[in-house]
Design a protein around this motif. Sequence first.
Motif, mmCIF file in Angstrom:
data_model
loop_
_atom_site.group_PDB
_atom_site.id
_atom_site.type_symbol
_atom_site.label_atom_id
_atom_site.label_comp_id
_atom_site.label_asym_id
_atom_site.label_seq_id
_atom_site.Cartn_x
_atom_site.Cartn_y
_atom_site.Cartn_z
ATOM 1 N N PHE A 71 -32.522 -33.487 32.556
ATOM 2 C CA PHE A 71 -33.417 -34.333 33.196
ATOM 3 C C PHE A 71 -32.796 -35.764 33.666
ATOM 4 O O PHE A 71 -32.321 -36.384 32.706
ATOM 5 C CB PHE A 71 -34.480 -34.516 32.091
ATOM 6 C CG PHE A 71 -35.391 -33.498 32.028
ATOM 7 C CD1 PHE A 71 -36.743 -33.319 32.791
ATOM 8 C CD2 PHE A 71 -35.276 -32.514 30.964
ATOM 9 C CE1 PHE A 71 -37.401 -32.111 32.551
ATOM 10 C CE2 PHE A 71 -35.985 -31.518 30.705
ATOM 11 C CZ PHE A 71 -37.168 -31.127 31.550
ATOM 12 N N ILE A 72 -33.011 -35.978 34.969
ATOM 13 C CA ILE A 72 -32.431 -37.335 35.228
ATOM 14 C C ILE A 72 -33.440 -38.304 35.317
ATOM 15 O O ILE A 72 -34.503 -37.900 36.314
ATOM 16 C CB ILE A 72 -31.723 -37.162 36.397
ATOM 17 C CG1 ILE A 72 -30.518 -36.266 36.639
ATOM 18 C CG2 ILE A 72 -31.313 -38.656 37.144
ATOM 19 C CD1 ILE A 72 -29.708 -36.043 37.875
ATOM 20 N N ILE A 73 -33.482 -39.250 34.523
ATOM 21 C CA ILE A 73 -34.818 -40.231 34.638
ATOM 22 C C ILE A 73 -34.115 -41.689 34.873
ATOM 23 O O ILE A 73 -33.335 -42.125 34.490
ATOM 24 C CB ILE A 73 -35.356 -40.362 33.210
ATOM 25 C CG1 ILE A 73 -35.945 -38.866 32.698
ATOM 26 C CG2 ILE A 73 -36.535 -41.232 33.224
ATOM 27 C CD1 ILE A 73 -36.233 -38.884 31.270
ATOM 28 N N ARG A 74 -34.907 -42.164 36.034
ATOM 29 C CA ARG A 74 -34.680 -43.659 36.459
ATOM 30 C C ARG A 74 -35.808 -44.324 36.016
ATOM 31 O O ARG A 74 -36.783 -44.226 36.430
ATOM 32 C CB ARG A 74 -34.449 -43.538 37.981
ATOM 33 C CG ARG A 74 -33.216 -42.655 38.406
ATOM 34 C CD ARG A 74 -32.965 -42.790 39.976
ATOM 35 N NE ARG A 74 -31.837 -41.983 40.543
ATOM 36 C CZ ARG A 74 -31.674 -40.700 40.302
ATOM 37 N NH1 ARG A 74 -32.638 -39.853 40.180
ATOM 38 N NH2 ARG A 74 -30.520 -39.934 40.683
ATOM 39 N N PHE A 75 -35.361 -45.556 35.344
ATOM 40 C CA PHE A 75 -36.464 -46.601 34.929
ATOM 41 C C PHE A 75 -36.120 -47.778 35.928
ATOM 42 O O PHE A 75 -35.064 -48.036 36.021
ATOM 43 C CB PHE A 75 -36.118 -46.753 33.493
ATOM 44 C CG PHE A 75 -36.257 -45.890 32.696
ATOM 45 C CD1 PHE A 75 -37.633 -45.512 31.930
ATOM 46 C CD2 PHE A 75 -35.051 -44.856 32.194
ATOM 47 C CE1 PHE A 75 -37.793 -44.434 31.001
ATOM 48 C CE2 PHE A 75 -35.425 -43.780 31.247
ATOM 49 C CZ PHE A 75 -36.552 -43.470 30.830
ATOM 50 N N PHE A 76 -37.316 -48.255 36.024
ATOM 51 C CA PHE A 76 -37.521 -49.339 36.964
ATOM 52 C C PHE A 76 -38.404 -50.616 36.293
ATOM 53 O O PHE A 76 -39.364 -50.158 35.569
ATOM 54 C CB PHE A 76 -37.979 -49.234 38.372
ATOM 55 C CG PHE A 76 -37.420 -48.062 38.921
ATOM 56 C CD1 PHE A 76 -36.106 -48.444 39.963
ATOM 57 C CD2 PHE A 76 -37.716 -46.849 38.801
ATOM 58 C CE1 PHE A 76 -35.698 -47.476 40.625
ATOM 59 C CE2 PHE A 76 -37.059 -45.574 39.598
ATOM 60 C CZ PHE A 76 -35.868 -45.999 40.235
ATOM 61 N N LEU A 89 -30.380 -46.846 33.987
ATOM 62 C CA LEU A 89 -31.117 -48.122 33.565
ATOM 63 C C LEU A 89 -30.713 -49.200 34.251
ATOM 64 O O LEU A 89 -30.923 -50.437 33.937
ATOM 65 C CB LEU A 89 -30.871 -48.360 32.132
ATOM 66 C CG LEU A 89 -31.436 -46.993 31.035
ATOM 67 C CD1 LEU A 89 -30.597 -47.169 29.798
ATOM 68 C CD2 LEU A 89 -32.649 -47.150 30.947
ATOM 69 N N ARG A 90 -29.870 -49.024 35.395
ATOM 70 C CA ARG A 90 -29.545 -50.007 36.223
ATOM 71 C C ARG A 90 -30.666 -51.006 36.880
ATOM 72 O O ARG A 90 -30.382 -52.142 36.894
ATOM 73 C CB ARG A 90 -28.456 -49.651 37.315
ATOM 74 C CG ARG A 90 -27.215 -48.935 36.892
ATOM 75 C CD ARG A 90 -26.712 -48.294 37.985
ATOM 76 N NE ARG A 90 -27.044 -47.033 38.503
ATOM 77 C CZ ARG A 90 -26.647 -46.163 39.153
ATOM 78 N NH1 ARG A 90 -25.349 -46.210 39.674
ATOM 79 N NH2 ARG A 90 -27.038 -44.931 39.199
#
Length: 151
Positions: free
Chosen positions: A18-23, A56-57
């Motif tokens: 699972f690729i999760i991008r947080f913003f 988390l970038r």
Amino acid sequence: MQFEAHGKFEISLQGEIFIIRFFHNWNLEGAQAFFSKYETLVKQSNLKKFGILSDLRQFEGGTPDAIDFFEKISDWAQANGQVARALIMDSGLKEFTIHQIDKEKNRFHIRAFSNETEALNWFETLGLAVSSTGPGVIDNFFLPGKLNKNR
């Protein structure tokens, strides 16, 4: 007191990852809304084991209660098949904050990387499938706001 949910995330599935991008900034209500979606998607995937690649970038931090809630999510994830987590980040402070979630519990393999390619290669060394034959972006959720299937 109930607050409006804050945060944004995007989830895609690639093999057993699972690729999760947080913003943006997160609060407890945002973390709870994330978990509701995440839990549903993990259960729907029917994977016996999986990894999480957390990008988390563009994550700007979270309230203390949101960070505490993410610790509970990690406990649930391990009990439901998560065996590894790769963190993509651009800041040592972010890495410190995220590692606080695990508080030395040794839940699963965890490692920080500077890009997704390195992280996916690491998942392969752990025996996780990283093929890109999955459905791509399976959820794109903005908080506050509505589910948005368009990129």
